[in-house]
Design a protein around this motif. Sequence first.
Motif, PDB file in Angstrom:
ATOM      1  N   ILE A  87      66.163  -0.146 -47.502  1.00 27.64           N
ATOM      2  CA  ILE A  87      67.433   0.505 -47.830  1.00 27.64           C
ATOM      3  C   ILE A  87      68.553  -0.528 -47.770  1.00 27.64           C
ATOM      4  CG2 ILE A  87      69.108   2.254 -47.124  1.00 27.64           C
ATOM      5  CD1 ILE A  87      66.752   3.913 -46.082  1.00 27.64           C
ATOM      6  N   VAL A  88      69.269  -0.642 -48.867  1.00 31.33           N
ATOM      7  CA  VAL A  88      70.351  -1.618 -48.984  1.00 31.33           C
ATOM      8  C   VAL A  88      71.688  -0.918 -48.750  1.00 31.33           C
ATOM      9  CG1 VAL A  88      71.509  -3.254 -50.518  1.00 31.33           C
ATOM     10  CG2 VAL A  88      69.006  -3.002 -50.597  1.00 31.33           C
ATOM     11  N   ARG A  89      72.547  -1.522 -47.911  1.00 34.85           N
ATOM     12  CA  ARG A  89      73.865  -0.967 -47.632  1.00 34.85           C
ATOM     13  C   ARG A  89      74.931  -1.812 -48.317  1.00 34.85           C
ATOM     14  NH1 ARG A  89      70.461   0.200 -43.677  1.00 34.85           N
ATOM     15  NH2 ARG A  89      70.773   2.066 -42.394  1.00 34.85           N
ATOM     16  N   GLY A 130      87.063   1.114 -46.283  1.00 34.18           N
ATOM     17  CA  GLY A 130      86.821   2.372 -45.577  1.00 34.18           C
ATOM     18  C   GLY A 130      86.720   3.588 -46.465  1.00 34.18           C
ATOM     19  N   SER A 131      86.682   3.388 -47.762  1.00 36.74           N
ATOM     20  CA  SER A 131      86.682   4.544 -48.670  1.00 36.74           C
ATOM     21  C   SER A 131      85.298   5.112 -48.917  1.00 36.74           C
ATOM     22  CB  SER A 131      87.312   4.159 -50.013  1.00 36.74           C
ATOM     23  OG  SER A 131      86.550   3.143 -50.648  1.00 36.74           O
ATOM     24  N   ALA A 132      84.232   4.357 -48.593  1.00 41.25           N
ATOM     25  CA  ALA A 132      82.899   4.868 -48.902  1.00 41.25           C
ATOM     26  C   ALA A 132      81.827   4.107 -48.141  1.00 41.25           C
ATOM     27  CB  ALA A 132      82.621   4.784 -50.403  1.00 41.25           C
ATOM     28  N   LEU A 133      80.743   4.846 -47.833  1.00 42.20           N
ATOM     29  CA  LEU A 133      79.488   4.268 -47.378  1.00 42.20           C
ATOM     30  C   LEU A 133      78.506   4.365 -48.541  1.00 42.20           C
ATOM     31  CD1 LEU A 133      79.171   6.092 -43.917  1.00 42.20           C
ATOM     32  CD2 LEU A 133      80.122   3.813 -44.338  1.00 42.20           C
ATOM     33  N   ALA A 134      77.717   3.330 -48.760  1.00 43.77           N
ATOM     34  CA  ALA A 134      76.793   3.341 -49.891  1.00 43.77           C
ATOM     35  C   ALA A 134      75.428   2.842 -49.443  1.00 43.77           C
ATOM     36  CB  ALA A 134      77.324   2.477 -51.035  1.00 43.77           C
ATOM     37  N   PHE A 135      74.382   3.600 -49.803  1.00 44.95           N
ATOM     38  CA  PHE A 135      73.001   3.270 -49.469  1.00 44.95           C
ATOM     39  C   PHE A 135      72.177   3.307 -50.759  1.00 44.95           C
ATOM     40  CE2 PHE A 135      75.023   5.631 -46.080  1.00 44.95           C
ATOM     41  CZ  PHE A 135      74.715   4.945 -44.915  1.00 44.95           C
ATOM     42  N   ALA A 136      71.262   2.386 -50.924  1.00 43.16           N
ATOM     43  CA  ALA A 136      70.427   2.349 -52.127  1.00 43.16           C
ATOM     44  C   ALA A 136      68.996   2.002 -51.743  1.00 43.16           C
ATOM     45  CB  ALA A 136      70.966   1.334 -53.134  1.00 43.16           C
ATOM     46  N   ALA A 148      63.951   5.072 -57.868  1.00 42.45           N
ATOM     47  CA  ALA A 148      65.195   4.606 -57.256  1.00 42.45           C
ATOM     48  C   ALA A 148      66.036   5.793 -56.822  1.00 42.45           C
ATOM     49  CB  ALA A 148      65.991   3.733 -58.233  1.00 42.45           C
ATOM     50  N   ALA A 149      66.782   5.618 -55.728  1.00 43.12           N
ATOM     51  CA  ALA A 149      67.686   6.654 -55.239  1.00 43.12           C
ATOM     52  C   ALA A 149      68.857   5.992 -54.537  1.00 43.12           C
ATOM     53  CB  ALA A 149      66.957   7.595 -54.279  1.00 43.12           C
ATOM     54  N   SER A 150      69.996   6.685 -54.527  1.00 38.51           N
ATOM     55  CA  SER A 150      71.176   6.141 -53.857  1.00 38.51           C
ATOM     56  C   SER A 150      71.999   7.265 -53.272  1.00 38.51           C
ATOM     57  CB  SER A 150      72.029   5.315 -54.832  1.00 38.51           C
ATOM     58  OG  SER A 150      72.499   6.120 -55.894  1.00 38.51           O
TER      59      SER A 150
END
Length: 721
Positions: A170-172, A178-184, A191-193
């Motif tokens: 899982i890539v962060r 501070g506007s978003a957390l993102a996981f891929a 693929a999912a995110s």
Amino acid sequence: MAATPRRPTPADPCPDVTTQPGVPSGVCRDLPPDLGPDAIGVLEGRTFMFSDASGNVPRGSIGGLVHDDTRFLSHWELTVDDAPLLVLSSGTVDAYSAAFFLANSDLPHLPANRVGVRRQRFVGDGLHERVELRYFGHEPVSIRLRLTAGTDFADLFEIKESGRDRGPDIVREHEPDGSALAFAYRNGSYAASTRVEAQPPAEHIDGDALVWNVHLTRGQQWSCELRVPLRSGEEHYRPALRGFGEAFDHGPEDPSTRWAAEKPHLHADADLLSDVYHRSAVDLVSMRIEKRIAGEPVVLFAAGLPWFLTTFGRDSLITAYQSITCGPDVARGALIVLANHQAKTFDDFTDQEPGKMFHEYRSGELTQLGLKPYQPYYGGADTTSLWLILLSEYWRWTGDDHLVCRLRDNAEAALRWIDHYGDRDGDGYVEYATRSTQGLGNQCWRDSPDGVQYADGGIPVLPIATCETQGYTYDAKLRMAELADGPWQDPELAQRLRVEAAALRERFNRDYWIPERGGYYAVGLDGDKRPIDSMTSSMGHLLWSGIVPDDRAAQVARHLMSREMFSGWGVRTLSTADIGYNPIGYHVGTVWPHDNSIIAAGLARYGHREQANRIAMAMLEASRHSGHRLPEAFSGYDRSFGRQPVPYPTACNPQAWASGTPLLLLRTMLGLEPREGRLDADPHVPDELGTIRLHHVPALGRRWNVDARRSECTVSPAAKP
């Protein structure tokens, strides 16, 4: 040679985990232990979010945000100064949304209950959550609000079982402002995110947490908006909601919009009936799945929350049958979707055989990569006959010759499957036995490991021919004969099918009837053609299909309504006199609303209207204790055991065919049937319900008003709106 048993023993503690040769058993983790008895779920289409009563999803729990069989959030936790919040009250507002009223716990610098916290949540085109703080202390205060998020991208099948750790993959890529957390995540072609968006942005990001430093004075309010968008733009996923109070407008021709708007209007003396009817309609719309097949938009119902928000052949077909009085669009959608995926070849892994209708469709990672057999899986012995029954029922209510003729090739392929592949040994019965290393052992609606058993609790050998499947087959052949006489214009086929149905009826009543215990029907025949002698609610399905001779119907009705079978809340799945009876066993003593709706319809078919009404009233009264919503199942304890039904601990809620139950019960009480170009009614309304007015019932291309009280009724064409 006898078949080898392929199911666990009745003592198996986890009926939801398949244990088949070559398949490791998972770790059973059923709802609700790690979320608590007050776990809260919201759903929309193929998306659901489960949390504890505070709105949190603890790390390692079975909760989270799931869409299309993938978990996009596995951790979602709100704290004030790293301390948990106190729950004042919480619950669902409707199927889509929930509200949580919380307060701060006791802190060194802040006594408990000084900061009121409200979380508003709904699912639509993703997860939306609004967090509001209100301060009631005297002196200004500074607090640290932390929202910790995380995802494991688990396949739905792994959420209740042990699954592999995707953490290293899982890539962060969190936004530094501070506007978003993102996981891929990616695994080959899959693929999912997940992206958690915040407004206003957090002051800083701490690991996988958004952190706000909030300064409050007495009476001051503060709020933030959180959004987790999901993959959208797929043809099968068009949410009903897109923001707080904002509804998507799909237009008047959208199938879901049309079904919700055009369902009949119910006016009843009894508020209970009205409340249950309207709750069922709302829940059904929340479980709809929309697809586009060859350019045609269609709608059908998913099976249920939380683990079955996908198309199940058996569930979708039965729910469409139950709800046909509300309009034909759902039945049409179910027919078209299953026909589009009708099997054309053999495949052991998916239990696929030419002409067979599928049992279950999934789209998670394990399925897409070919590790699970669910795209789709065909392990259902009864789905093909039920598809034929619904095709006939749709035609009876609509007179739509065009669709019935368009689907004739599918119907004939289904009939060939019944005669050649469904009947594995040529004895005239439809049997099941999986060929898949990951297939279901029991392929009827009693599909738990011990769902089909002998009266002494023993597990039969495969293949098994359950009684209700033979009843469905009998009914399907007679109904197809009616279509052959009608729009297909094939009298030779009609004659052949009627001969085959008559032979099946005679053979069935010879082989399945057990003269002991007052005379009853075996739940099935085992792999050695011995009767499986437990006494079950499946006898009621035989009445629904019409395969029971008139002189035996009264005996069946007496058994169904006996103290051993009827709990006072409904008919149990298994008699209390059988060794395997367990009031909290999934298919061995619980009460299933959809099962009871079919039983009531069967009793009414043979003239046992009082008994049918006892079941109907028991179901309605049971719903009073669960917000007028019937769950998938509840425990089979006798009504004298408590003042309300004892919940079954892991029941789907809502579940499509449970939500469809009040609609079929209403039809049964009113005796509604389309005949010879008009809607007929033969009511037998319980005195407790008074007058029932069901207006604008769609049938045969027009609308009808039905006004009934006891056995008196008027049916008239409705004025055009």
